[in-house]
Design an enzyme around this catalytic site. Sequence first.
Site, short mmCIF file in Angstrom:
data_model
loop_
_atom_site.label_atom_id
_atom_site.label_comp_id
_atom_site.label_asym_id
_atom_site.label_seq_id
_atom_site.Cartn_x
_atom_site.Cartn_y
_atom_site.Cartn_z
N ASP A 98 3.03 -9.86 -1.27
CA ASP A 98 3.36 -9.27 0.03
C ASP A 98 2.15 -8.91 0.90
O ASP A 98 2.25 -8.07 1.78
CB ASP A 98 4.18 -8.00 -0.19
N GLU A 120 6.71 -13.46 -7.33
CA GLU A 120 7.07 -12.05 -7.14
C GLU A 120 7.94 -11.89 -5.90
O GLU A 120 7.69 -11.07 -5.02
CB GLU A 120 5.84 -11.14 -7.08
N GLU A 134 3.42 -4.50 3.88
CA GLU A 134 3.91 -5.34 2.78
C GLU A 134 5.41 -5.66 2.88
O GLU A 134 5.82 -6.78 2.60
CB GLU A 134 3.60 -4.67 1.44
N HIS A 210 -4.47 4.35 -2.46
CA HIS A 210 -5.16 3.59 -1.41
C HIS A 210 -4.25 3.08 -0.31
O HIS A 210 -4.74 2.53 0.68
CB HIS A 210 -5.85 2.38 -2.04
N ARG A 212 -2.03 2.11 2.88
CA ARG A 212 -2.16 2.45 4.30
C ARG A 212 -1.14 3.50 4.74
O ARG A 212 -1.45 4.36 5.56
CB ARG A 212 -2.00 1.20 5.17
N HIS A 243 -10.87 3.32 -4.24
CA HIS A 243 -10.80 2.11 -3.42
C HIS A 243 -11.96 2.09 -2.43
O HIS A 243 -12.45 3.13 -1.99
CB HIS A 243 -9.46 2.09 -2.68
#
Length: 381
Positions: A98, A120, A134, A210, A212, A243
Amino acid sequence: MEKLRIMSVFGTRPEAIKMAPLVKELAGRENLESICCVTAQHREMLDSVLEVFSLKPDWDLDIMTPRQTLSTITSKCLLGMDEAIDTLKPDMILVHGDTSTTFAGALSAFYHKVPVGHVEAGLRTYDKYSPYPEEMNRKLVTAIADLYFCPTENNRANLAREGVTEGVFVTGNTVIDALKTTVREDYRFSTELLNHLPYGEKKVLLVTCHRRENYGQPMEDIMSALAAIAREHGDVELVYPVHLSPVVQECAHRHLDNIPNIHLIAPLAADEMHNLMARCYLVLTDSGGLQEEAPALGKPVLVLRRETERPEAVTAGTVKLAGVAYDDIVSMARQLITDPAAYAAMAHAVNPYGDGFACRRIADAILWHFGLGERPEDFRA
């Protein structure tokens, strides 16, 4: 007969971990030629995975730039993929999951009229802004793909509700295949601190954060909760591979520096992360992949998000949604640290994500699609 050229496209660390065993499985099939194109959406973190799995890309777009935006990632992938596809001439392109690389790779394949296999496939939260970007990436790839490799039956059901029923396979998740090659009892970490943690004497908590959608107040609250957990529990050692995002780095160091039992370390290579996970007590994460990997290793997971597109492990009992609120994270971690029965109930739950043969099923499905083999049987947990 000429071999079918199957091109795997990926660009981030999580994609690489999950695609590496598939690239190798395809390479071992006599009717297939496995070629690999990386976008390097995440350069440094991607390269560490390529090294672990001894993969050498056939094409490298090398798109990463400082503080890149979603628009620059997508546009640079599209432009770079034009030349890669025209030169390598694949019979099918495989994308994973994604990311912006996933979407751009699938769209470029469509522009060149090359069939797409989505590894996936079928994960959903049904909130287009969470996870962002995603959720929309995976839905857009669904509209483009020709073959759908679903980790679980639930993912297949998601696609069926959207009218996608042809070319759908339940394969298990390829990350379980990857774990079979990376986790070893005699493993020595290159990050020396990890060789000396008191795994048997103290409870080692592995943290990643991490995403967004957690930027801003959610991440502030998560970091505050982590600090509180470490201060409250003297028997805990908290390890956080931070990250490389400047936003994450600043927030983590501001809240967590100078707390003796918190260890902020550099991002780990795939094999190091897998072996640390195998030795740790508990995982707190907003990552998608760790929600699948940790259950396979018998480790409870607290998900630092409001929702998950991986509800199977929640249903199985090995994963719990902790959310992003300070009080909820602290209290759920406290229960697992102090209540052996609550911990055992999660640690001993059945992993619903695979049996280590997902890559074999995907390769068989590709051969079936081209009329070169039998349709593989679906994975059943």
